[in-house]
Design an enzyme around this catalytic site. Structure first.
Site, PDB file in Angstrom:
ATOM      1  N   LYS A 141       0.901  -1.164   0.040  1.00  0.00           N
ATOM      2  CA  LYS A 141       0.054  -0.032  -0.041  1.00  0.00           C
ATOM      3  C   LYS A 141       0.966   1.274  -0.031  1.00  0.00           C
ATOM      4  CE  LYS A 141      -3.935  -2.182   0.404  1.00  0.00           C
ATOM      5  NZ  LYS A 141      -5.138  -1.954  -0.662  1.00  0.00           N
ATOM      6  N   ASP A 197      -0.218  -0.528  -4.775  1.00  0.00           N
ATOM      7  CA  ASP A 197      -1.563  -0.124  -4.796  1.00  0.00           C
ATOM      8  C   ASP A 197      -1.767   1.178  -3.941  1.00  0.00           C
ATOM      9  OD1 ASP A 197      -4.495   0.055  -4.496  1.00  0.00           O
ATOM     10  OD2 ASP A 197      -4.705  -1.659  -3.263  1.00  0.00           O
ATOM     11  N   GLU A 243      -1.784  -0.388  -9.015  1.00  0.00           N
ATOM     12  CA  GLU A 243      -3.297  -0.563  -8.860  1.00  0.00           C
ATOM     13  C   GLU A 243      -3.908   0.769  -8.731  1.00  0.00           C
ATOM     14  OE1 GLU A 243      -6.670  -2.879  -6.405  1.00  0.00           O
ATOM     15  OE2 GLU A 243      -4.526  -3.525  -6.382  1.00  0.00           O
ATOM     16  N   ASP A 288      -9.231  -0.895 -10.423  1.00  0.00           N
ATOM     17  CA  ASP A 288      -9.872  -1.167  -9.111  1.00  0.00           C
ATOM     18  C   ASP A 288     -11.027  -0.354  -9.076  1.00  0.00           C
ATOM     19  OD1 ASP A 288     -10.853  -2.201  -6.776  1.00  0.00           O
ATOM     20  OD2 ASP A 288      -9.269  -1.870  -5.551  1.00  0.00           O
ATOM     21  N   LYS A 299     -14.114  -7.377  -7.469  1.00  0.00           N
ATOM     22  CA  LYS A 299     -14.510  -7.628  -5.988  1.00  0.00           C
ATOM     23  C   LYS A 299     -15.957  -7.735  -5.998  1.00  0.00           C
ATOM     24  CE  LYS A 299     -10.723  -4.707  -4.244  1.00  0.00           C
ATOM     25  NZ  LYS A 299     -10.281  -3.537  -3.465  1.00  0.00           N
TER      26      LYS A 299
END
Length: 343
Positions: free
Chosen positions: A162, A189, A215, A240, A264
Site C-alpha cells: 500500500k 496499490d 493498482e 480497481d 471484487k
C-alpha cells in the site's frame, strides 16, 4: 424448493495488526451475515463488510437494504434461480455489498440443490489451489520494509504494498522493499491517492524495478489520467475502484485506461456481477485480479470458489483477509497453508 426464512446479523473478527491504506485504517473486520433457510432443509449464507470509502455502505445500510429491500423479493418465493438473482440486482440502486451477500447465498442454494460444491456448479471439475497476495499496510518506509521482510520470511512471496502516504516517499517505500526482497513479487496499490503527475513521477522513479503492477493510481472517475498512465507505464496498470460492473469494465477497456481489471464481489454485487465482468474481459483478451475488501470467511469462501473455477482468468488473487485475522476461526470451509488456500 422455497425460501422460507432469513436471519441478518453481525459478526466481527479482530486483525493481528491494523490495516492501513491511503483511504482508511481498520483494526477489525466487521461484517453482516445473511442466512437463508428453505423448506427443503437447506441453509445458505452470504456476508458483506461495510467499506464506506469505496461502496458508500455502512453496516446499518447493509442490514437495512437486506431487510427492507432485498428479502421481500426472496421470502416465500419458489427457488427460480435466475428470477431471484434478477430481483436482487434490481431491488434498489447501488448497495452493491448488500446485494453481494444475497447473491452469494442464492448461488450457494443453487449449488446445494444440485448437491455440488460451488466451484463445480460454476463449471470446474476440481478446485485448483488458490495462492493469494498478502498486504503490506501503509506506514513509514522502514516499518514497511521490515514488515515486508517478515512476511517474505514466512513464505508470503506475493506482496501487495500500500502506498499513497502523501509525503513524497512512495517511490522510496517501494525501492527499499524491492531491493531488500528481489525475489518477491510486488504489487503496488495507491488506492486512488495520486494525481496524474505524481503517478508519472513514481513510474519514472521506479522504472528500473521489476514491479508486477500498479493498482488504481488516480481517482476512479479520472479515466483520461488512467489512460495516460497506462500508455506511459512499463508496468501493467490495474483498475480497481474505477470498475464496479461489466459496463464500467467495458468503458475502461474501450478507453485503453488499464491492462487489468480488479473484480471484487462487494463492488459488483456478487458472483453474477463478477461473471459479467469476466465475460467482458474475456472479449477484450485480458485477465483480471480477484480482490476483496477486508471480509469475513463466508464471502472469502465464495470468492475462493470463483477463483478455483476460473484459474486461467485470474492473473492475480488478493483474498488475504483470513491471513490478517488475529486468529483463524474454527471450522473454516477451506484450509490455509502459508498464502495458499485449498477448498
Amino acid at each position: 424448493m422455497t425460501i422460507t426464512g432469513a436471519r441478518v446479523y453481525r459478526e466481527s473478527l479482530p486483525l493481528a495488526t491494523p490495516f492501513v491504506t491511503a483511504l482508511r485504517r481498520v483494526d477489525d473486520v466487521s461484517f453482516v451475515v445473511l442466512a437463508l433457510q428453505t423448506d427443503s432443509g437447506h441453509t445458505a449464507y452470504g456476508s458483506a463488510p461495510a467499506t464506506k470509502a469505496i461502496t458508500g455502505e455502512t453496516l446499518e445500510s447493509i442490514e437495512a437494504a437486506l431487510q427492507h429491500h432485498i428479502l421481500p423479493f426472496l421470502l416465500g418465493r419458489p427457488f427460480e434461480f435466475e428470477t431471484l438473482l434478477h430481483a436482487v440486482a434490481a431491488s434498489l440502486p447501488g448497495n452493491s455489498s448488500a446485494k453481494a451477500a444475497a447473491d452469494m447465498a442464492l448461488y450457494s442454494l443453487a449449488a446445494q440443490k444440485k448437491s455440488l460444491p460451488l466451484y463445480r456448479y460454476l463449471g470446474a471439475r476440481k478446485a485448483a489451489p488458490v495462492t493469494t497476495a498478502v498486504t503490506v499496510s501503509l506506514g513509514a518506509p522502514d516499518v514497511m520494509r521490515t514488515k515486508a521482510a517478515e512476511l517474505f520470511r514466512n513464505g508470503y512471496d506475493i506482496l501487495k504494498v500500500k502506498v499513497g502516504g502523501g509525503d513524497g516517499l512512495d517511490a522510496l517505500r517501494i525501492r527499499e522493499i524491492s531491493e531488500a526482497l528481489p525475489d518477491a513479487q510486488l504489487l503496488v496499490d495507491a488506492n486512488q491517492a495520486w494525481s496524474l503527475e505524481e503517478s508519472l513521477a513514481f513510474i519514472d522513479a521506479c522504472a528500473d524495478l521489476p514491479l508486477a503492477l500498479i493498482e488504481q493510481p488516480v481517482p476512479a472517475a479520472d479515466l483520461d489520467a488512467l489512460r495516460q498512465i497506462t500508455e506511459h507505464s512499463p508496468f501493467p496498470i490495474l483498475a480497481d475502484e474505477a470498475v464496479f460492473d461489466a459496463e464500467d469494465a467495458r468503458c475502461v477497456l474501450d478507453k485503453g485506461a488499464a491492462n487489468l481489471i480488479n473484480i471484487k464481489l462487494m463492488k459488483c454485487g456478487g458472483l453474477s456481477g463478477a461473471l459479467g465482468i469476466l465475460d467482458v474481459c474475456r472479449s477484450y483478451g485480458i485477465q483480471c485480479m480477484l480482490g476483496s475488501m477486508l471480509e469475513g470467511p463466508v464471502s472469502i469462501t465464495a470468492a475462493l470458489h470463483l477463483a478455483a473455477a476460473y484459474p486461467d482468468r485470474f492473473a492475480w488473487i488478493d483474498l488475504d483477509s483470513p491471513l490478517l485475522y488475529r486468529t483463524l476461526p474454527a471450522n473454516l470451509p477451506f484450509t490455509v497453508d502459508g498464502n495458499r488456500y485449498v477448498l
